[in-house]
Design a protein around this motif. Structure first.
Motif, short mmCIF file in Angstrom:
data_model
loop_
_atom_site.label_atom_id
_atom_site.label_comp_id
_atom_site.label_asym_id
_atom_site.label_seq_id
_atom_site.Cartn_x
_atom_site.Cartn_y
_atom_site.Cartn_z
N ARG A 111 88.64 42.90 62.95
CA ARG A 111 87.88 41.69 63.29
C ARG A 111 87.00 41.27 62.11
O ARG A 111 86.92 40.09 61.78
CB ARG A 111 87.03 41.96 64.53
CG ARG A 111 86.25 40.79 65.00
CD ARG A 111 85.51 41.10 66.26
NE ARG A 111 84.71 39.98 66.65
CZ ARG A 111 83.94 39.97 67.69
NH1 ARG A 111 83.85 41.02 68.47
NH2 ARG A 111 83.22 38.92 67.98
N GLN A 112 86.34 42.24 61.49
CA GLN A 112 85.50 41.95 60.33
C GLN A 112 86.34 41.37 59.19
O GLN A 112 85.92 40.42 58.53
CB GLN A 112 84.79 43.22 59.87
CG GLN A 112 83.84 43.02 58.73
CD GLN A 112 82.61 42.22 59.11
OE1 GLN A 112 82.25 42.15 60.28
NE2 GLN A 112 81.98 41.60 58.14
N ALA A 113 87.52 41.91 58.97
CA ALA A 113 88.40 41.41 57.91
C ALA A 113 88.81 39.97 58.18
O ALA A 113 88.84 39.14 57.27
CB ALA A 113 89.63 42.30 57.78
N ARG A 114 89.12 39.67 59.45
CA ARG A 114 89.48 38.28 59.80
C ARG A 114 88.31 37.33 59.58
O ARG A 114 88.49 36.21 59.09
CB ARG A 114 89.97 38.21 61.25
CG ARG A 114 91.38 38.73 61.44
CD ARG A 114 91.94 38.38 62.81
NE ARG A 114 91.16 38.94 63.90
CZ ARG A 114 91.36 40.15 64.44
NH1 ARG A 114 92.30 40.93 63.98
NH2 ARG A 114 90.61 40.58 65.44
N LEU A 115 87.10 37.76 59.94
CA LEU A 115 85.92 36.92 59.74
C LEU A 115 85.68 36.67 58.25
O LEU A 115 85.36 35.55 57.85
CB LEU A 115 84.68 37.57 60.36
CG LEU A 115 84.61 37.55 61.88
CD1 LEU A 115 83.42 38.38 62.37
CD2 LEU A 115 84.51 36.13 62.41
N LEU A 116 85.86 37.70 57.44
CA LEU A 116 85.68 37.52 56.00
C LEU A 116 86.71 36.58 55.41
O LEU A 116 86.40 35.77 54.52
CB LEU A 116 85.73 38.88 55.29
CG LEU A 116 84.52 39.80 55.53
CD1 LEU A 116 84.76 41.16 54.92
CD2 LEU A 116 83.25 39.17 55.00
N GLN A 117 87.94 36.65 55.92
CA GLN A 117 88.98 35.72 55.45
C GLN A 117 88.63 34.29 55.82
O GLN A 117 88.82 33.37 55.02
CB GLN A 117 90.33 36.10 56.06
CG GLN A 117 90.97 37.29 55.42
CD GLN A 117 92.28 37.65 56.09
OE1 GLN A 117 92.59 37.19 57.19
NE2 GLN A 117 93.07 38.49 55.42
N LEU A 118 88.10 34.08 57.01
CA LEU A 118 87.70 32.73 57.42
C LEU A 118 86.56 32.21 56.54
O LEU A 118 86.56 31.03 56.15
CB LEU A 118 87.24 32.73 58.88
CG LEU A 118 88.35 32.83 59.93
CD1 LEU A 118 87.75 32.97 61.31
CD2 LEU A 118 89.23 31.58 59.88
N LEU A 119 85.62 33.06 56.22
CA LEU A 119 84.51 32.66 55.36
C LEU A 119 84.99 32.32 53.96
O LEU A 119 84.51 31.36 53.34
CB LEU A 119 83.44 33.74 55.31
CG LEU A 119 82.63 33.94 56.59
CD1 LEU A 119 81.70 35.14 56.45
CD2 LEU A 119 81.83 32.68 56.92
N ASP A 120 85.94 33.07 53.45
CA ASP A 120 86.49 32.81 52.12
C ASP A 120 87.22 31.48 52.08
O ASP A 120 87.16 30.76 51.09
CB ASP A 120 87.42 33.92 51.68
CG ASP A 120 86.69 35.15 51.19
OD1 ASP A 120 85.47 35.04 50.93
OD2 ASP A 120 87.31 36.22 51.08
N LYS A 121 87.90 31.13 53.16
CA LYS A 121 88.64 29.85 53.21
C LYS A 121 87.71 28.67 53.24
O LYS A 121 88.04 27.59 52.77
CB LYS A 121 89.54 29.82 54.44
CG LYS A 121 90.74 30.73 54.30
CD LYS A 121 91.62 30.65 55.53
CE LYS A 121 92.80 31.58 55.39
NZ LYS A 121 93.65 31.56 56.57
N ARG A 122 86.50 28.84 53.79
CA ARG A 122 85.56 27.74 53.89
C ARG A 122 84.88 27.45 52.56
O ARG A 122 84.29 26.39 52.38
CB ARG A 122 84.49 28.05 54.94
CG ARG A 122 85.05 27.99 56.33
CD ARG A 122 83.97 28.20 57.33
NE ARG A 122 84.51 28.08 58.69
CZ ARG A 122 83.80 28.28 59.76
NH1 ARG A 122 82.55 28.60 59.67
NH2 ARG A 122 84.37 28.16 60.95
N ARG A 123 84.90 28.40 51.64
CA ARG A 123 84.23 28.20 50.35
C ARG A 123 84.99 27.32 49.45
O ARG A 123 85.89 26.94 49.18
CB ARG A 123 84.01 29.55 49.67
CG ARG A 123 82.94 30.33 50.37
CD ARG A 123 82.71 31.62 49.65
NE ARG A 123 81.85 32.43 50.48
CZ ARG A 123 81.47 33.63 50.16
NH1 ARG A 123 81.85 34.16 49.03
NH2 ARG A 123 80.69 34.31 50.92
#
Length: 123
Positions: A111-123
């Motif tokens: 779950r943490q990995a998925r959240l980090l991927q979403l945050l990276d896409k928003r940058r």
């Protein structure tokens, strides 16, 4: 990724076989102090569970849990045949707590990995 999963499966198998082998030795009697043995059961089965979930994939986490349950039961049954050792439902329960914690940690990490991927896409 395939190689990492295979290595995790081999590591889990090695840990399981090592625990079964060492558990059959006379040195295993009283090797861990009373009360601390449950922590040892939880820790070892948490590691096995994490390795199996990594090897099998998160969607097959219940298979990893089942494998840990069977391994824990076999280990406890075998202990009944070793001098100075005994079968214990409490030990098997500690095994299952560790396996469940391992599965929960795997889900939290994913779950943490998925959240980090979403945050990276928003940058």
């Amino acid at each position: 990724m395939r190689r990492a999963r295979a290595l995790c499966a081999l590591a889990a198998l090695g840990l399981i076989l090592g625990m079964l082998w060492l558990g059959s030795k006379p040195i295993a009697v009283g090797a861990v102090g009373e009360g601390w043995d449950k922590l040892a059961h939880i820790s070892l089965h948490l590691c096995v569970s994490l390795l199996l979930v990594t090897a099998l994939g998160l969607r097959r986490g219940l298979w990893a849990l089942l494998a840990c349950a069977i391994f824990g039961a076999v280990d406890e049954i075998l202990q009944g045949f070793y001098p100075g050792r005994s079968m214990s439902i409490a030990d098997w329960s500690a095994d299952m707590v560790g396996a469940l914690l391992g599965l929960a940690l795997a889900h939290l990490a994913a779950r943490q990995a998925r959240l980090l991927q979403l945050l990276d896409k928003r940058r």
